[in-house]
Design a protein around this motif. Sequence first.
Motif, mmCIF file in Angstrom:
data_model
loop_
_atom_site.group_PDB
_atom_site.id
_atom_site.type_symbol
_atom_site.label_atom_id
_atom_site.label_comp_id
_atom_site.label_asym_id
_atom_site.label_seq_id
_atom_site.Cartn_x
_atom_site.Cartn_y
_atom_site.Cartn_z
ATOM 1 N N ILE A 96 -36.461 92.536 -0.928
ATOM 2 C CA ILE A 96 -35.082 92.869 -1.303
ATOM 3 C C ILE A 96 -34.782 92.307 -2.689
ATOM 4 C CG2 ILE A 96 -32.661 92.253 -0.834
ATOM 5 C CD1 ILE A 96 -33.312 92.459 2.146
ATOM 6 N N ASN A 103 -17.492 83.463 -14.170
ATOM 7 C CA ASN A 103 -17.788 83.947 -12.827
ATOM 8 C C ASN A 103 -18.891 85.005 -12.878
ATOM 9 O OD1 ASN A 103 -17.519 84.155 -10.061
ATOM 10 N ND2 ASN A 103 -15.866 85.639 -10.157
ATOM 11 N N TYR A 125 -22.287 91.802 -14.816
ATOM 12 C CA TYR A 125 -23.199 90.767 -14.339
ATOM 13 C C TYR A 125 -23.788 89.993 -15.512
ATOM 14 C CZ TYR A 125 -23.078 93.419 -9.992
ATOM 15 O OH TYR A 125 -22.678 94.058 -8.854
ATOM 16 N N ARG A 177 -21.088 83.633 -0.418
ATOM 17 C CA ARG A 177 -20.041 84.636 -0.452
ATOM 18 C C ARG A 177 -20.398 85.786 0.495
ATOM 19 N NH1 ARG A 177 -19.825 87.777 -5.597
ATOM 20 N NH2 ARG A 177 -21.354 88.897 -4.363
ATOM 21 N N ASP A 178 -21.666 86.238 0.403
ATOM 22 C CA ASP A 178 -22.062 87.399 1.192
ATOM 23 C C ASP A 178 -22.755 87.023 2.494
ATOM 24 O OD1 ASP A 178 -21.139 88.662 -1.047
ATOM 25 O OD2 ASP A 178 -23.123 89.054 -1.876
ATOM 26 N N ASP A 206 -12.669 81.663 -3.048
ATOM 27 C CA ASP A 206 -14.097 81.766 -2.753
ATOM 28 C C ASP A 206 -14.694 80.409 -2.392
ATOM 29 O OD1 ASP A 206 -14.316 84.461 -2.948
ATOM 30 O OD2 ASP A 206 -14.932 84.472 -5.052
ATOM 31 N N ARG A 250 -13.591 79.603 1.102
ATOM 32 C CA ARG A 250 -14.376 80.300 2.123
ATOM 33 C C ARG A 250 -15.763 79.700 2.256
ATOM 34 N NH1 ARG A 250 -15.277 86.509 1.314
ATOM 35 N NH2 ARG A 250 -15.925 85.720 -0.698
ATOM 36 N N GLN A 282 -15.752 89.757 8.048
ATOM 37 C CA GLN A 282 -16.893 88.885 7.767
ATOM 38 C C GLN A 282 -16.969 87.729 8.769
ATOM 39 O OE1 GLN A 282 -16.923 86.521 4.113
ATOM 40 N NE2 GLN A 282 -19.044 87.111 3.773
ATOM 41 N N TYR A 309 -13.218 89.366 -11.026
ATOM 42 C CA TYR A 309 -13.009 88.578 -9.809
ATOM 43 C C TYR A 309 -12.194 89.410 -8.824
ATOM 44 C CZ TYR A 309 -8.048 87.507 -10.580
ATOM 45 O OH TYR A 309 -6.701 87.603 -10.713
ATOM 46 N N GLN A 348 -19.318 93.596 5.037
ATOM 47 C CA GLN A 348 -19.905 93.560 3.695
ATOM 48 C C GLN A 348 -18.833 93.609 2.617
ATOM 49 O OE1 GLN A 348 -22.933 92.888 3.677
ATOM 50 N NE2 GLN A 348 -23.425 93.421 5.785
ATOM 51 N N ALA A 399 -17.198 91.542 0.816
ATOM 52 C CA ALA A 399 -17.349 90.731 -0.399
ATOM 53 C C ALA A 399 -18.222 91.453 -1.425
ATOM 54 C CB ALA A 399 -17.934 89.363 -0.061
ATOM 55 N N LYS A 400 -19.279 92.119 -0.927
ATOM 56 C CA LYS A 400 -20.167 92.836 -1.842
ATOM 57 C C LYS A 400 -19.532 94.128 -2.350
ATOM 58 C CE LYS A 400 -23.937 92.207 0.627
ATOM 59 N NZ LYS A 400 -25.245 92.578 1.195
ATOM 60 N N GLN A 456 -17.219 93.095 -5.006
ATOM 61 C CA GLN A 456 -17.933 92.724 -6.235
ATOM 62 C C GLN A 456 -18.405 93.964 -6.989
ATOM 63 O OE1 GLN A 456 -21.784 90.887 -6.073
ATOM 64 N NE2 GLN A 456 -21.427 89.681 -7.900
ATOM 65 N N ALA A 457 -18.853 94.972 -6.228
ATOM 66 C CA ALA A 457 -19.279 96.222 -6.857
ATOM 67 C C ALA A 457 -18.112 96.820 -7.637
ATOM 68 C CB ALA A 457 -19.768 97.201 -5.798
ATOM 69 N N TYR A 493 -15.157 95.105 -8.771
ATOM 70 C CA TYR A 493 -14.599 94.367 -9.906
ATOM 71 C C TYR A 493 -15.562 94.173 -11.070
ATOM 72 C CZ TYR A 493 -16.217 89.816 -7.830
ATOM 73 O OH TYR A 493 -16.930 88.771 -7.304
ATOM 74 N N GLN A 547 -23.288 101.091 -5.914
ATOM 75 C CA GLN A 547 -23.407 99.720 -5.401
ATOM 76 C C GLN A 547 -22.639 99.532 -4.098
ATOM 77 O OE1 GLN A 547 -22.520 96.860 -8.520
ATOM 78 N NE2 GLN A 547 -23.879 97.930 -9.918
ATOM 79 N N LEU A 565 -28.963 91.903 -2.135
ATOM 80 C CA LEU A 565 -28.315 90.988 -3.073
ATOM 81 C C LEU A 565 -27.127 91.658 -3.734
ATOM 82 C CD1 LEU A 565 -31.424 89.388 -4.725
ATOM 83 C CD2 LEU A 565 -29.746 88.250 -3.295
#
Lengths: 322, 449
Positions: free
Chosen positions: A87, A265, A270, A285-286, B94, B97, B123, B216, B407, B409-410, B413-414, B416, B439, B449
């Motif tokens: 992965i 952040n 990225y 987080r995930d 974050d 959490r 979650q 964020y 999922q 959170a992911k 993220q995709a 933001y 994503q 990831l």
Amino acid sequence: MSTPSVAPAPGTRVAGATPPAGPRRHEDVFRRQQARLGWMFSAPALLVIAAVTIFPIIYAVVMSVSNVSVTGSGISLSGLTGSNYSIMVHAAQWRYALFFTVLYTVITVAVEVVLGTCIALVLERLSAGRGWMMALLLVPWSMITVINAQLWGYIYNPTYGIADTIFSHLGLGSPVILGTRVPAIIALMVADIWKTTPFVAIIVLAGLVMLPHDLYEAAEVDGATGWTTFWRITFPLLRPTIALAVLFRVLQAFGLFDLPFVLTNGGPGYSTQSLAVLAYNAMFRDLEFGPGAAVATSTALLVVLGCIAFLKVFRAQVGRQG
Amino acid sequence: MTVLRLRGLVPLASLAAALTLALAACGSSSTSSTPSSSGGSAKPPGSATSGNIVWWASPITTSAPDPRTVLINDFEKVYPHIHVTLRSAPTDTDTNRASLITQISGGASSPDVFMGDVIWPAQFAHSGLAVPLSKYLPDSYWSTFASGLVQGATYKGQVYGAPFFEDQGFLYYRKDLLAKEHLSVPKTWQQLETDAAQLVHKHLVKYGYVWQGASYEGLTCNFMEYLGSAGGSVLNSSMTQSTLNSAAGQQAISFMRSLITSGATPSAVTTFQEPQAMSAFANGQAGFLRNWDYAWSFSQTASSPSKVVGKVGVTPLPAFQGQTSPGTSNIGGWNLYINPHSKNVAADLTFIKWMTGATAQTTLATQFSEIPTVTSVRSSPAVISKNPVLATVPKTRLIPRPAETPQYAKVSQAIYTNVNSVLSGQTTPTAGLKSASDQVNSAVSASGL
């Protein structure tokens, strides 16, 4: 380290096959007792270290090759799998994070070593006030990185930051420093270099003051210039010290976390997501503990391999010179 | 002198690297498995009268007195034999959490009750990190809340969080500047863009319209409002497929970018979170602000410091021209959850019931200007007359974030990271939207990831 006094020197022929003489044997026993006592005294500390480092390290490695699931009653591991690594390798995010972390490490360490060596050379010449200068230099280094990052955050702030004011006075407009890829990466590097150059300077200075003076006197007698003296005497002799500084810095820089965590952040996009930030996000987080542990394990492995390769190359070069 | 002991450095390097690795494994070590204790007694859930509770909650407001201690004191007056200890949680959501996850998955029985974000239920539920409250509390309890809030706290048919206080996006504007320019309060996004650009052109303000555009979670909230107003969504109803790459998605993301290119919004918005946007507005540097409920009290308190006391109006967020008005406001806010390892679930339930009851909810609204979650309190005259924000609440249209997937959170993220890329001009809206959509698809389809 080896202590040659304990065993008879190689090649020494003791008459017949008699064991070493009496007093020496006593010394041996005494040493062994001392060593045992030493181990006993340090055992509690070693156990603590084992509990807080070695166990988690092994656990992380095990997690990276297992199917991990988070449940209310703890993290459960099952089966042996390579899927976490697969992965990871297939994730564009990981490949970018690796590229970014390597780039960041190479550039910051290179700049820090050059700057740090220059500062150390100046400090060595200073006769008065060297103590004060060193104390001042250590201020950025002794500051907690998160606070350091926060301070740079104020400087880079696009509405009231001093960096923005300086750029607009210079007629360069007002770039959004932390919100644009290249400036954000440079901004992180600047903050890092500001903080850790003094560390390199102190280490190099320590090496510098221990160099033998007679070599310099000889060079002076031979009429060598300052430049020649530096490249022919100072630099070669400083190599082990610089190697040490580079090693420390590479290990630290490769684990880059605090600066991007506080300042960007990982953004924009990225752009500033380092391997450590990626691992943290994946795990905490995930809740992707498997792939996250794979990132952490492979990062540690990569940095060890990198350091060993660096030392090999360094030693080879020194050997050629010697 | 050339004999170097570099070999000695190798173990040193390995050790330091190992330490780096050790950090990675922090907090994931315990495997203790305390079975979750149930109410057990014959009494109906939520009526226990004794016990000790540790309540984990991040600061609700920055001003004194602390609402958390005020509420705890009130609670302990009613239930003198239940003792509540406040454990202050990190203000960064974050970090908050992450600390909770490591504690609970490590088997810790403390905290008993925790205040958690409205986007956490799926979650936490998926990983067994929260107690399904609907097992204990009846339907009559859940029907007291404003519509949509309980739905947001539900995962696979069970409710995991009790809505504690709500939050949502509002449009704040400078009454004085609009009057000066003879402008009306904007009802559409397009109007807002023109008005904001005009205020900047006339040099009345440095920035026209400020909001949260940093990379964020807050940017996902902002994006959802444009997307909702354009009639779009992020995921299909079964939460398995991205629906982001649509005409509505395109309209939302292109408009956000155009706010910057038209000069209505400063390019610095790509680094703005709430505090930066708030301070620009409170300093009088901005004409319009998108922010949460707290911005009202903040902008009306001279000691905040705010230079715009008495000059601010609040209204529901605008809509896109030709779409339903008003626009959509994103739901934020906090729920109360129970740790599955808590040793005192009965007392936890009593505490949660009281905190989401009329007394506590009225205190939160009238003393601390938080938006109550209980319908009867939201519409009570005492609350509505408290301030214009609470009076605006009933007029708004709400849109949740797509948080019903574990999922999330992911997914977020995709959204933001890609929207932030588009805002900063690194990516075109079309490419950014496609990348976000791809994503999101990989986030909901497999672990990774």
